[in-house]
Design a protein around this motif. Structure first.
Motif, PDB file in Angstrom:
ATOM      1  N   PHE A 552       0.857  -1.181   0.000  1.00 24.03           N
ATOM      2  CA  PHE A 552       0.000   0.000   0.000  1.00 24.03           C
ATOM      3  C   PHE A 552       0.893   1.230   0.000  1.00 24.03           C
ATOM      4  N   ASP A 553       0.853   2.013  -1.088  1.00 23.53           N
ATOM      5  CA  ASP A 553       1.732   3.172  -1.225  1.00 23.53           C
ATOM      6  C   ASP A 553       0.919   4.370  -1.710  1.00 23.53           C
ATOM      7  N   VAL A 554       0.745   5.357  -0.841  1.00 21.48           N
ATOM      8  CA  VAL A 554       0.076   6.609  -1.209  1.00 21.48           C
ATOM      9  C   VAL A 554       0.996   7.792  -0.903  1.00 21.48           C
ATOM     10  N   GLY A 555       2.294   7.554  -0.911  1.00 19.70           N
ATOM     11  CA  GLY A 555       3.260   8.599  -0.607  1.00 19.70           C
ATOM     12  C   GLY A 555       3.223   9.739  -1.602  1.00 19.70           C
ATOM     13  N   HIS A 556       3.671  10.921  -1.139  1.00 21.23           N
ATOM     14  CA  HIS A 556       3.801  12.104  -1.990  1.00 21.23           C
ATOM     15  C   HIS A 556       2.462  12.513  -2.590  1.00 21.23           C
ATOM     16  N   ASN A 557       1.469  12.708  -1.710  1.00 18.40           N
ATOM     17  CA  ASN A 557       0.187  13.266  -2.085  1.00 18.40           C
ATOM     18  C   ASN A 557      -0.141  14.375  -1.090  1.00 18.40           C
ATOM     19  N   LYS A 558      -1.414  14.715  -0.929  1.00 15.93           N
ATOM     20  CA  LYS A 558      -1.830  15.759  -0.009  1.00 15.93           C
ATOM     21  C   LYS A 558      -2.897  15.229   0.941  1.00 15.93           C
ATOM     22  N   LEU A 559      -2.780  13.941   1.288  1.00 14.68           N
ATOM     23  CA  LEU A 559      -3.774  13.296   2.145  1.00 14.68           C
ATOM     24  C   LEU A 559      -3.671  13.829   3.570  1.00 14.68           C
ATOM     25  N   SER A 560      -4.792  13.928   4.241  1.00 20.08           N
ATOM     26  CA  SER A 560      -4.832  14.459   5.604  1.00 20.08           C
ATOM     27  C   SER A 560      -5.611  13.501   6.501  1.00 20.08           C
ATOM     28  N   GLY A 561      -5.886  13.951   7.702  1.00 18.50           N
ATOM     29  CA  GLY A 561      -6.616  13.104   8.640  1.00 18.50           C
ATOM     30  C   GLY A 561      -5.715  12.075   9.288  1.00 18.50           C
ATOM     31  N   GLU A 562      -6.303  10.985   9.748  1.00 18.22           N
ATOM     32  CA  GLU A 562      -5.559   9.935  10.433  1.00 18.22           C
ATOM     33  C   GLU A 562      -5.254   8.778   9.496  1.00 18.22           C
ATOM     34  N   LEU A 563      -4.278   7.969   9.897  1.00 22.95           N
ATOM     35  CA  LEU A 563      -3.979   6.750   9.160  1.00 22.95           C
ATOM     36  C   LEU A 563      -5.164   5.796   9.288  1.00 22.95           C
ATOM     37  N   PRO A 564      -5.662   5.250   8.170  1.00 21.38           N
ATOM     38  CA  PRO A 564      -6.868   4.402   8.260  1.00 21.38           C
ATOM     39  C   PRO A 564      -6.646   3.175   9.138  1.00 21.38           C
ATOM     40  N   LYS A 565      -7.419   3.074  10.198  1.00 20.94           N
ATOM     41  CA  LYS A 565      -7.246   1.970  11.142  1.00 20.94           C
ATOM     42  C   LYS A 565      -7.744   0.640  10.593  1.00 20.94           C
ATOM     43  N   SER A 566      -8.456   0.667   9.473  1.00 18.12           N
ATOM     44  CA  SER A 566      -8.874  -0.589   8.851  1.00 18.12           C
ATOM     45  C   SER A 566      -7.695  -1.381   8.317  1.00 18.12           C
ATOM     46  N   LEU A 567      -6.506  -0.751   8.268  1.00 18.95           N
ATOM     47  CA  LEU A 567      -5.297  -1.486   7.877  1.00 18.95           C
ATOM     48  C   LEU A 567      -4.991  -2.620   8.850  1.00 18.95           C
ATOM     49  N   ILE A 568      -5.541  -2.541  10.052  1.00 17.88           N
ATOM     50  CA  ILE A 568      -5.275  -3.584  11.046  1.00 17.88           C
ATOM     51  C   ILE A 568      -5.820  -4.934  10.598  1.00 17.88           C
ATOM     52  N   ASN A 569      -6.746  -4.919   9.654  1.00 17.07           N
ATOM     53  CA  ASN A 569      -7.321  -6.168   9.144  1.00 17.07           C
ATOM     54  C   ASN A 569      -6.479  -6.793   8.038  1.00 17.07           C
ATOM     55  N   CYS A 570      -5.425  -6.108   7.613  1.00 17.55           N
ATOM     56  CA  CYS A 570      -4.612  -6.575   6.482  1.00 17.55           C
ATOM     57  C   CYS A 570      -3.472  -7.453   6.998  1.00 17.55           C
ATOM     58  N   SER A 571      -3.770  -8.679   7.311  1.00 16.49           N
ATOM     59  CA  SER A 571      -2.781  -9.567   7.934  1.00 16.49           C
ATOM     60  C   SER A 571      -1.630  -9.912   6.996  1.00 16.49           C
ATOM     61  N   GLN A 572      -1.811  -9.704   5.679  1.00 18.85           N
ATOM     62  CA  GLN A 572      -0.741 -10.009   4.725  1.00 18.85           C
ATOM     63  C   GLN A 572       0.090  -8.784   4.365  1.00 18.85           C
ATOM     64  N   LEU A 573      -0.187  -7.637   4.970  1.00 23.55           N
ATOM     65  CA  LEU A 573       0.493  -6.401   4.593  1.00 23.55           C
ATOM     66  C   LEU A 573       1.995  -6.478   4.857  1.00 23.55           C
ATOM     67  N   GLU A 574       2.789  -6.184   3.816  1.00 26.28           N
ATOM     68  CA  GLU A 574       4.243  -6.209   3.915  1.00 26.28           C
ATOM     69  C   GLU A 574       4.845  -4.822   3.750  1.00 26.28           C
ATOM     70  N   PHE A 575       4.215  -3.991   2.927  1.00 27.02           N
ATOM     71  CA  PHE A 575       4.796  -2.707   2.545  1.00 27.02           C
ATOM     72  C   PHE A 575       3.762  -1.610   2.785  1.00 27.02           C
ATOM     73  N   LEU A 576       4.109  -0.609   3.610  1.00 27.69           N
ATOM     74  CA  LEU A 576       3.216   0.510   3.898  1.00 27.69           C
ATOM     75  C   LEU A 576       4.009   1.803   3.808  1.00 27.69           C
ATOM     76  N   ASN A 577       3.622   2.645   2.857  1.00 27.29           N
ATOM     77  CA  ASN A 577       4.321   3.910   2.648  1.00 27.29           C
ATOM     78  C   ASN A 577       3.307   5.039   2.508  1.00 27.29           C
ATOM     79  N   VAL A 578       3.323   5.980   3.458  1.00 28.04           N
ATOM     80  CA  VAL A 578       2.444   7.154   3.400  1.00 28.04           C
ATOM     81  C   VAL A 578       3.278   8.430   3.479  1.00 28.04           C
ATOM     82  N   GLU A 579       4.530   8.388   3.060  1.00 29.04           N
ATOM     83  CA  GLU A 579       5.437   9.523   3.232  1.00 29.04           C
ATOM     84  C   GLU A 579       4.948  10.764   2.488  1.00 29.04           C
TER      85      GLU A 579
END
Length: 866
Positions: A552-579
């Motif tokens: 999941f990569d949404v880096g280099h945008n203008k997103l605001s608010g909080e990190l979506p807590k529904s990511l906790i359900n992604c048991s296979q998640l390996e890569f997370l980038n919101v820079e």
């Protein structure tokens, strides 16, 4: 034999008739109907099987859809175990002789006292493709009647037990797991072995003990071996299949290998071989059908003897370095049986005319990528071509001859110079599934909506072209990459209608607006979502997070608010980038519950508060890249903060699972990428770098207190950046445990004391920065430290010695030298102690910590170290 029962029914139930049949035809078989009510399986065998089942836990596979283990689930303890799925017994003795539990989702270690080893008469044991872990116990050698042993696809590690050599009846052996070390010599005792599969991480030279196994027919040694192949390898005279791909073998390929008369398949690709001796007397009647020599260091002309191997149906000569010489492509026209030919990236100045292959009437797969190709406008290629790769071939016009290739399923014409529209007829090819037209100058698609949307394409890559308007797409897509174009406006909501979509890459465009809320509503299988480098804004909708996400990569945008807590359900998640967004949130402690998370990048946002939780330990066992720099994090990091970060503390190989490769080579890939500060410079980490780099960057925050001593555990760390904070205290000499460290930045803090001389012994430490602190005393002697730029020590008023111009006082310098000698002795003693007691990784540091911290902390550290 049970057909006697029918005869029995035809007689009166007279005892004389029964006696007659018992005496004359052995009515033992006539009474088989009665025997069915008895259990053939012996009680001790049943109990052992039942206990073996209970030694493991079974979990549902997230991808296969299989719920638990369909075999052992149907076992019943009060039934005949010889009728259980996967179990076979000797019909005379009732002893279990075969056990097949492959692909059964079994999880856990195989213990040395496992009840499995009570099944002493096993002849076939197949446990492959399970999550069996740990060290393979020596007890495996007790199953001395085994002829077949399959443990491939499990998660064993450590050395192969030498007791395997006790299994003298083995004919088939598959140990394709995570074994390391060298192959045990005892394998040379298996003189009945016919098939050997060792797709592992073994190392060392070619195992010469294999030359004693004259019955070998099949050898698969895809591991980490090096050195040269033995010249007498032809002593394996019955060999039919020989695969040593992906090792580090070098030197010449012995000509005797080609002279083994039974050899059918020879795979030597991805090694470091540099030459092949010309073989003058090779017979055109050679049985060799598959020859793979690609991706080696071969240089010079392509050997002429290859044209004599007329039985070849597969030939891979990719990446052959002809030293920009000319290649006579006509030598391949003799190979009439060829079905697959890979000549990609030959280093030649020759141009190949595609019509040259017109006579290879069986050719179904052709890869000429990286070679200049001539395609006449009138070309008619009467081949049953299914796979065609023409990437980087200087093509300027879409090849029209493809219009008649109705069998075509894979087409890669990326990295050429084709402009204009993608022709309509391309969408009408009935079997074309994979289409890669990336890195050209296409601007649109020809064809009506019905033609395009009903096309059978499942993988489409149009990245790095000149598209501006988002095109209509086939409804059957599983993989779509449209990165590096000129798309603008909102992300089309119709993408949510693609029910099979697994991978969506729209990076490096000009998309704006919010992220569609519908991704997870319809696409329950989306595993890769990359939207970085756009102008997306707003809060990321919780409902758009698919539970199947791996990357999941949404880096280099203008997103605001909080990190979506529904990511906790992604048991296979390996890569997370919101820079580089505007996310404002506390540290997401809940991410530590994701068991597969390897890369976490939160840099350049508005995260705030402490990154520790009172009473809760934060453990990221697989994390390899941790970048939370340029935020507003505060607080003190506990001394045990990094104690559970296993992947950075030991040599654990991870594969970057998120690169996508469906077929072909080169442009058939899609890799993750992420920014990284290394050696004071910003760099982009792409592809294989993810399997190499292990980094921690907490710079440009507001951390205080001491640098956590537990960082000394992370001995596989390559980059450590803790600059621009408010850390105080001394620099620990136990940073010298980080023997793989290449870049260390502690600048712009409040550190005091001296620079530990032990850091001068870190031979890989090429860049370091201690500037803008309160460090004092002499700069330690050592090539690594004193080769640094003077700016690395600036603004430390008490520092002296080279490379600074400020010299240290004579007496002070002498005391410093004595101090360094004493420290060297102490550190050498600690190093020896650590070598003698492997569990104590950080030596005297733990003793210092124990003096001021609770007993439960000690227990956690000891458990981690051991």
């Amino acid at each position: 034999m049970c057909n006697f029962w029918v005869v029995c029914l035809g007689f009166r139930w007279d005892i004389n008739w029964l006696i007659y049949y018992v005496r004359t035809v052995n009515l033992k078989n006539c009474l088989c109907g009665f025997e069915k009510s008895k259990h053939l399986c012996r009680p001790d065998q049943r109990d052992a099987l039942w206990e073996f089942k209970s030694e493991f836990y079974v979990q549902q596979s997230p991808f296969s859809g299989i719920t638990g283990d369909e075999k052992t689930k149907r076992w019943r303890n009060n039934t005949d175990c010889c009728s259980w799925d996967g179990v076979s017994c000797d019909p005379k003795t009732g002893k279990v002789i075969e056990l097949d539990l492959m692909n059964c989702n079994l999880n856990g270690p195989l213990r040395s006292n496992s009840s499995l080893f009570r099944l002493r008469h096993l002849q076939s044991l197949e446990l492959g493709n399970n999550n069996l872990s740990g060290v393979l116990p020596d007890s495996i050698g007790e199953l001395k009647y085994l002829t077949d042993l399959s443990l491939g696809g499990c998660k064993f590690f450590g050395k192969i037990p030498s007791s395997i050599g006790n299994l003298s009846h083995l004919t088939n052996l598959d140990l394709s797991s995570g074994f390391t070390g060298e192959m045990p010599d005892s394998l040379g005792n298996l003189n009945r072995l016919k098939e050997l599969l060792l797709v592992t991480k073994l190392s060392g030279k070619f195992p010469y003990v294999l030359l004693n196994l004259s019955e070998l027919i099949w050898i698969d040694l895809r591991s980490n071996f090096e050195g040269m192949l033995p010249s007498n390898i032809s002593s394996l005279s019955k060999l039919e299949y020989f695969n040593i791909a992906g090792n580090s073998f070098s030197g010449s390929v012995p000509s005797s290998l080609f002279m083994i008369p039974s050899l059918v398949r020879l795979h030597l690709e991805r090694n470091a071989f540099s030459s092949i001796l010309e073989i003058e007397n090779i017979s055109s009647s050679s049985g060799l059908g598959s020859l793979s020599l690609g991706e080696n260091n071969f240089n010079g002309p392509i050997p002429g003897f290859i044209s004599k191997l007329v039985g070849l149906w597969f030939l891979d000569l990719s990446f052959w370095n002809t030293r920009r010489g000319m290649v006579d492509f006509s030598i391949f026209s003799h190979l009439k049986s060829l079905r697959l030919l890979d000549l990609s990236y030959l280093n030649t100045r020759s141009m190949v005319d595609l019509s040259l292959f017109s006579h290879l009437m069986s050719l179904s797969s052709l890869d000429l990528s990286g070679i200049k190709v001539k395609i006449n406008s009138t070309l008619n290629l009467p081949l049953p071509i299914e796979t065609l790769a023409l990437s980087s071939c200087n093509i300027v016009e879409f090849p029209k001859f493809l219009k008649t290739k109705t069998n075509l399923s894979y087409l890669d014409i990326s990295a050429n110079q084709i402009e204009g529209q993608v022709p309509e007829w391309l969408w009408r090819l009935p079997f074309l599934r994979y289409l890669n037209i990336s890195q050209n100058s296409f601007s649109g698609f020809e064809g009506s909506a019905d033609v395009i949307q009903s096309s059978a394409k499942t993988m489409l890559d149009i990245s790095s072209n000149a598209f501006e308007d988002f095109p209509l797409l086939p409804n059957s897509l599983m993989f779509f990459s449209g990165s590096d174009n000129g798309f603008s406006g909102e992300i089309p909501r119709r993408l949510c209608e693609f029910l099979a979509l697994d991978t969506l890459v729209l990076s490096n465009n000009n998309f704006s607006g919010s992220i569609p809320r519908c991704f997870n509503n319809f696409n329950t299988t989306l595993s890769i979502l990359h939207l970085q480098n756009n102008s997306l804004s707003g809060v990321f909708p919780e409902e758009s997070i698919s539970d199947h996400l791996r990357s999941f990569d949404v880096g280099h945008n203008k997103l605001s608010g909080e990190l979506p807590k529904s990511l906790i359900n992604c048991s296979q998640l390996e890569f997370l980038n919101v820079e580089d967004n505007r996310i404002s949130d506390k540290f997401p402690f809940w991410l530590s519950s994701l068991p597969n998370l390897q890369i976490l990048v939160l840099r350049s946002n508005e995260f705030y508060g402490p990154i520790t939780s009172l009473g809760d330990s934060l453990s990221f066992p697989k994390l390899r890249i941790f970048d939370i720099s340029r935020n507003y994090f505060t607080g003190v990091l506990p001394t045990d903060y990094f104690a559970g970060w296993s992947a950075m503390s030991s040599v654990v190989d991870f594969v970057d699972n998120t690169p996508i490769r469906f077929a072909g080579r080169g442009s058939g890939y899609y890799h993750n990428s992420v920014g990284l500060t290394n050696k004071g410079l910003n760099m982009e980490l792409v592809g294989s770098g993810f399997t190499i780099y292990k980094t921690i960057d907490v710079s440009e925050n507001r951390f205080q207190g001491d640098i956590p001593e537990s960082i000394c555990f992370l001995k596989e760390l390559i980059v450590l950046n803790m600059s621009n904070n408010a850390f105080t205290g001394h620099i620990s000499p136990y940073l010298a445990n980080l023997t793989n460290l290449q870049s260390l930045d502690l600048s712009k803090n409040g550190l005091s004391g001296e620079i530990p001389p032990e850091l001068g012994k870190l031979t890989f430490l090429a860049w370091m920065n201690f500037s803008y602190n309160n460090i004092e005393g002499p700069i330690p002697q050592g090539t690594q430290i004193q080769s640094q730029n003077i700016s690395s020590f600036a603004e430390n008023p008490g520092l002296c010695g080279a490379p600074l111009q400020k010299t240290c006082g004579g007496k002070k310098e002498e005391e410093a030298t004595e101090y360094e000698e004493d420290e060297d002795q102490v550190f050498s003693w600690i190093a020896a102690a650590i070598g003698y007691v492997p569990g104590v990784v950080c030596g005297l540091t733990i003793g210092h910590i124990l003096a001021s911290y609770k007993h439960d902390w000690f227990m956690r550290i000891f458990h981690f170290s051991s």
